[in-house]
Design a protein around this motif. Structure first.
Motif, PDB file in Angstrom:
ATOM      1  N   GLY A   1      49.124  99.512  37.132  1.00  0.00           N
ATOM      2  CA  GLY A   1      50.177  99.865  36.191  1.00  0.00           C
ATOM      3  C   GLY A   1      50.552 101.077  36.578  1.00  0.00           C
ATOM      4  O   GLY A   1      50.038 101.966  37.068  1.00  0.00           O
ATOM      5  N   ARG A   2      51.865 101.422  36.234  1.00  0.00           N
ATOM      6  CA  ARG A   2      52.614 102.703  36.685  1.00  0.00           C
ATOM      7  C   ARG A   2      53.170 103.068  35.594  1.00  0.00           C
ATOM      8  O   ARG A   2      54.040 102.326  34.489  1.00  0.00           O
ATOM      9  CB  ARG A   2      53.600 102.125  37.716  1.00  0.00           C
ATOM     10  N   ARG A   3      52.987 104.277  35.358  1.00  0.00           N
ATOM     11  CA  ARG A   3      53.602 105.030  34.091  1.00  0.00           C
ATOM     12  C   ARG A   3      54.197 106.397  34.665  1.00  0.00           C
ATOM     13  O   ARG A   3      53.714 107.104  35.344  1.00  0.00           O
ATOM     14  CB  ARG A   3      52.250 105.373  33.050  1.00  0.00           C
ATOM     15  N   MET A   4      55.358 106.533  34.276  1.00  0.00           N
ATOM     16  CA  MET A   4      56.039 107.853  34.465  1.00  0.00           C
ATOM     17  C   MET A   4      56.329 108.721  33.393  1.00  0.00           C
ATOM     18  O   MET A   4      56.754 108.233  32.260  1.00  0.00           O
ATOM     19  CB  MET A   4      57.481 107.486  35.041  1.00  0.00           C
ATOM     20  N   GLU A   5      56.074 109.937  33.554  1.00  0.00           N
ATOM     21  CA  GLU A   5      56.388 111.036  32.369  1.00  0.00           C
ATOM     22  C   GLU A   5      57.626 111.695  33.165  1.00  0.00           C
ATOM     23  O   GLU A   5      57.718 112.411  34.262  1.00  0.00           O
ATOM     24  CB  GLU A   5      55.195 111.975  32.207  1.00  0.00           C
ATOM     25  N   GLU A   6      58.752 111.910  32.197  1.00  0.00           N
ATOM     26  CA  GLU A   6      59.925 112.225  32.658  1.00  0.00           C
ATOM     27  C   GLU A   6      60.039 113.858  32.535  1.00  0.00           C
ATOM     28  O   GLU A   6      61.110 114.323  32.637  1.00  0.00           O
ATOM     29  CB  GLU A   6      60.955 111.542  32.417  1.00  0.00           C
ATOM     30  N   ASP A   7      59.109 114.295  31.679  1.00  0.00           N
ATOM     31  CA  ASP A   7      59.323 115.862  31.752  1.00  0.00           C
ATOM     32  C   ASP A   7      59.120 116.589  33.009  1.00  0.00           C
ATOM     33  O   ASP A   7      58.738 115.980  33.959  1.00  0.00           O
ATOM     34  CB  ASP A   7      57.987 116.315  30.724  1.00  0.00           C
ATOM     35  N   ALA A   8      59.902 117.831  32.956  1.00  0.00           N
ATOM     36  CA  ALA A   8      59.590 118.499  34.528  1.00  0.00           C
ATOM     37  C   ALA A   8      58.419 119.161  34.450  1.00  0.00           C
ATOM     38  O   ALA A   8      57.926 119.640  33.727  1.00  0.00           O
ATOM     39  CB  ALA A   8      60.769 119.426  34.505  1.00  0.00           C
ATOM     40  N   PRO A   9      57.934 118.892  35.779  1.00  0.00           N
ATOM     41  CA  PRO A   9      58.083 117.995  36.634  1.00  0.00           C
ATOM     42  C   PRO A   9      57.976 116.427  36.480  1.00  0.00           C
ATOM     43  O   PRO A   9      56.831 116.195  35.764  1.00  0.00           O
ATOM     44  CB  PRO A   9      57.400 118.487  37.934  1.00  0.00           C
ATOM     45  N   ILE A  10      58.763 115.695  36.948  1.00  0.00           N
ATOM     46  CA  ILE A  10      58.377 114.110  36.663  1.00  0.00           C
ATOM     47  C   ILE A  10      56.972 113.753  37.491  1.00  0.00           C
ATOM     48  O   ILE A  10      56.726 114.261  38.811  1.00  0.00           O
ATOM     49  CB  ILE A  10      59.504 113.236  37.567  1.00  0.00           C
ATOM     50  N   ALA A  11      56.194 113.286  36.831  1.00  0.00           N
ATOM     51  CA  ALA A  11      54.811 112.810  37.216  1.00  0.00           C
ATOM     52  C   ALA A  11      54.693 111.148  37.032  1.00  0.00           C
ATOM     53  O   ALA A  11      55.126 110.434  35.981  1.00  0.00           O
ATOM     54  CB  ALA A  11      53.731 113.367  36.601  1.00  0.00           C
ATOM     55  N   VAL A  12      54.160 110.527  38.096  1.00  0.00           N
ATOM     56  CA  VAL A  12      54.008 109.023  38.037  1.00  0.00           C
ATOM     57  C   VAL A  12      52.449 108.958  38.101  1.00  0.00           C
ATOM     58  O   VAL A  12      51.793 109.551  38.963  1.00  0.00           O
ATOM     59  CB  VAL A  12      54.863 108.411  39.335  1.00  0.00           C
ATOM     60  N   TYR A  13      51.879 107.990  37.156  1.00  0.00           N
ATOM     61  CA  TYR A  13      50.402 107.795  37.367  1.00  0.00           C
ATOM     62  C   TYR A  13      50.217 106.276  37.318  1.00  0.00           C
ATOM     63  O   TYR A  13      51.098 105.363  37.064  1.00  0.00           O
ATOM     64  CB  TYR A  13      49.951 108.142  35.851  1.00  0.00           C
ATOM     65  N   TYR A  14      48.936 106.081  38.030  1.00  0.00           N
ATOM     66  CA  TYR A  14      48.708 104.620  38.304  1.00  0.00           C
ATOM     67  C   TYR A  14      47.328 104.317  37.868  1.00  0.00           C
ATOM     68  O   TYR A  14      46.512 105.438  38.003  1.00  0.00           O
ATOM     69  CB  TYR A  14      48.742 104.279  39.737  1.00  0.00           C
ATOM     70  N   ASP A  15      47.223 103.253  37.192  1.00  0.00           N
ATOM     71  CA  ASP A  15      45.871 102.773  36.691  1.00  0.00           C
ATOM     72  C   ASP A  15      45.666 101.385  36.936  1.00  0.00           C
ATOM     73  O   ASP A  15      46.918 100.770  37.183  1.00  0.00           O
ATOM     74  CB  ASP A  15      46.051 103.286  35.175  1.00  0.00           C
ATOM     75  N   LEU A  16      44.411 101.134  36.786  1.00  0.00           N
ATOM     76  CA  LEU A  16      44.361  99.506  36.735  1.00  0.00           C
ATOM     77  C   LEU A  16      44.668  99.002  35.504  1.00  0.00           C
ATOM     78  O   LEU A  16      44.368  99.398  34.360  1.00  0.00           O
ATOM     79  CB  LEU A  16      42.860  99.226  37.013  1.00  0.00           C
ATOM     80  N   THR A  17      45.297  97.717  35.256  1.00  0.00           N
ATOM     81  CA  THR A  17      45.599  96.988  34.228  1.00  0.00           C
ATOM     82  C   THR A  17      44.282  96.116  34.018  1.00  0.00           C
ATOM     83  O   THR A  17      43.181  96.363  34.656  1.00  0.00           O
ATOM     84  CB  THR A  17      46.636  95.765  34.632  1.00  0.00           C
ATOM     85  N   THR A  18      44.430  95.377  32.737  1.00  0.00           N
ATOM     86  CA  THR A  18      43.252  94.520  32.539  1.00  0.00           C
ATOM     87  C   THR A  18      42.903  93.431  33.566  1.00  0.00           C
ATOM     88  O   THR A  18      41.730  93.408  33.882  1.00  0.00           O
ATOM     89  CB  THR A  18      43.785  93.713  31.158  1.00  0.00           C
ATOM     90  N   LYS A  19      44.168  92.860  34.194  1.00  0.00           N
ATOM     91  CA  LYS A  19      43.812  92.007  35.289  1.00  0.00           C
ATOM     92  C   LYS A  19      42.998  92.877  36.348  1.00  0.00           C
ATOM     93  O   LYS A  19      42.172  92.312  37.221  1.00  0.00           O
ATOM     94  CB  LYS A  19      45.071  91.407  35.888  1.00  0.00           C
ATOM     95  N   GLY A  20      43.491  94.238  36.737  1.00  0.00           N
ATOM     96  CA  GLY A  20      42.799  94.803  37.763  1.00  0.00           C
ATOM     97  C   GLY A  20      41.250  95.337  37.406  1.00  0.00           C
ATOM     98  O   GLY A  20      40.425  94.991  38.324  1.00  0.00           O
ATOM     99  N   ASP A  21      40.895  95.547  36.051  1.00  0.00           N
ATOM    100  CA  ASP A  21      39.620  95.948  35.825  1.00  0.00           C
ATOM    101  C   ASP A  21      38.790  94.494  35.719  1.00  0.00           C
ATOM    102  O   ASP A  21      37.555  94.615  36.383  1.00  0.00           O
ATOM    103  CB  ASP A  21      39.698  95.949  34.111  1.00  0.00           C
ATOM    104  N   GLU A  22      39.332  93.310  35.633  1.00  0.00           N
ATOM    105  CA  GLU A  22      38.579  92.147  35.708  1.00  0.00           C
ATOM    106  C   GLU A  22      38.334  91.740  37.183  1.00  0.00           C
ATOM    107  O   GLU A  22      37.401  91.514  37.651  1.00  0.00           O
ATOM    108  CB  GLU A  22      39.126  90.853  35.052  1.00  0.00           C
ATOM    109  N   LEU A  23      39.552  92.162  38.120  1.00  0.00           N
ATOM    110  CA  LEU A  23      39.171  92.173  39.633  1.00  0.00           C
ATOM    111  C   LEU A  23      38.176  92.837  40.139  1.00  0.00           C
ATOM    112  O   LEU A  23      37.384  92.625  40.828  1.00  0.00           O
ATOM    113  CB  LEU A  23      40.512  92.200  40.087  1.00  0.00           C
ATOM    114  N   LEU A  24      37.888  94.224  39.526  1.00  0.00           N
ATOM    115  CA  LEU A  24      37.045  95.082  39.967  1.00  0.00           C
ATOM    116  C   LEU A  24      35.781  94.610  39.503  1.00  0.00           C
ATOM    117  O   LEU A  24      34.937  94.875  40.564  1.00  0.00           O
ATOM    118  CB  LEU A  24      37.215  96.527  39.167  1.00  0.00           C
ATOM    119  N   GLU A  25      35.461  93.928  38.268  1.00  0.00           N
ATOM    120  CA  GLU A  25      34.234  93.374  38.158  1.00  0.00           C
ATOM    121  C   GLU A  25      33.749  92.350  39.215  1.00  0.00           C
ATOM    122  O   GLU A  25      32.680  92.309  39.713  1.00  0.00           O
ATOM    123  CB  GLU A  25      34.248  92.723  36.761  1.00  0.00           C
ATOM    124  N   ALA A  26      35.017  91.288  39.637  1.00  0.00           N
ATOM    125  CA  ALA A  26      34.562  90.301  40.644  1.00  0.00           C
ATOM    126  C   ALA A  26      34.184  91.187  42.112  1.00  0.00           C
ATOM    127  O   ALA A  26      33.473  90.561  42.723  1.00  0.00           O
ATOM    128  CB  ALA A  26      35.853  89.489  40.778  1.00  0.00           C
TER     129      ALA A  26
END
Length: 124
Positions: free
Chosen positions: A76-101
């Motif tokens: 997943g991609r999350r953006m905070e638009e406050d100065a300075p703009i920051a983009v964060y990445y994290d595993l989705t539920t699908k990604g978490d389950e993939l990590l288990e596999a």
């Protein structure tokens, strides 16, 4: 002979159909860079430059990989638009389950895989 060929072709199509979910999964995650990003996100959300340091990827390579993983709903991609703009990445539920596999695959590789020579990580 044609009846045998048709029969064999149908048999192969059935075999391939049963493998399709695995093939589709490998298409989504099956590159070393994608695997590195998924592994780097196992401990939680990270910004682009944190992922760049964690994976050793070049900016273009990492950007492309993140786009693919976001498109496949693994990351997943999350953006905070406050100065300075920051983009964060994290595993989705699908990604978490993939990590288990992948952890199960890691155990298999440790039991049955060949030892990887040091310094042979992915290249960009």
């Amino acid at each position: 002979m044609s009846a045998q060929n048709d029969s064999r072709r149908k048999e192969i199509e059935q075999e391939n159909a049963s493998a399709c979910p695995v093939i589709n999964a490998i298409d989504q995650i099956g590159t070393p860079w994608r695997m590195n990003v998924i592994h780097a996100l196992r401990d939680g959300e990270k910004r682009f430059n944190e992922l760049k340091r964690a994976t050793g990827a070049r900016s273009k390579t990492l950007s492309d990989v993140l786009d693919e993983l976001v498109d496949n709903d693994v990351v997943g991609r999350r953006m905070e638009e406050d100065a300075p703009i920051a983009v964060y990445y994290d595993l989705t539920t699908k990604g978490d389950e993939l990590l288990e596999a992948l952890e199960a695959l890691d155990e298999w590789a440790q039991d049955w895989g060949e030892e990887v020579p040091s310094g042979s990580g992915p290249r960009s």
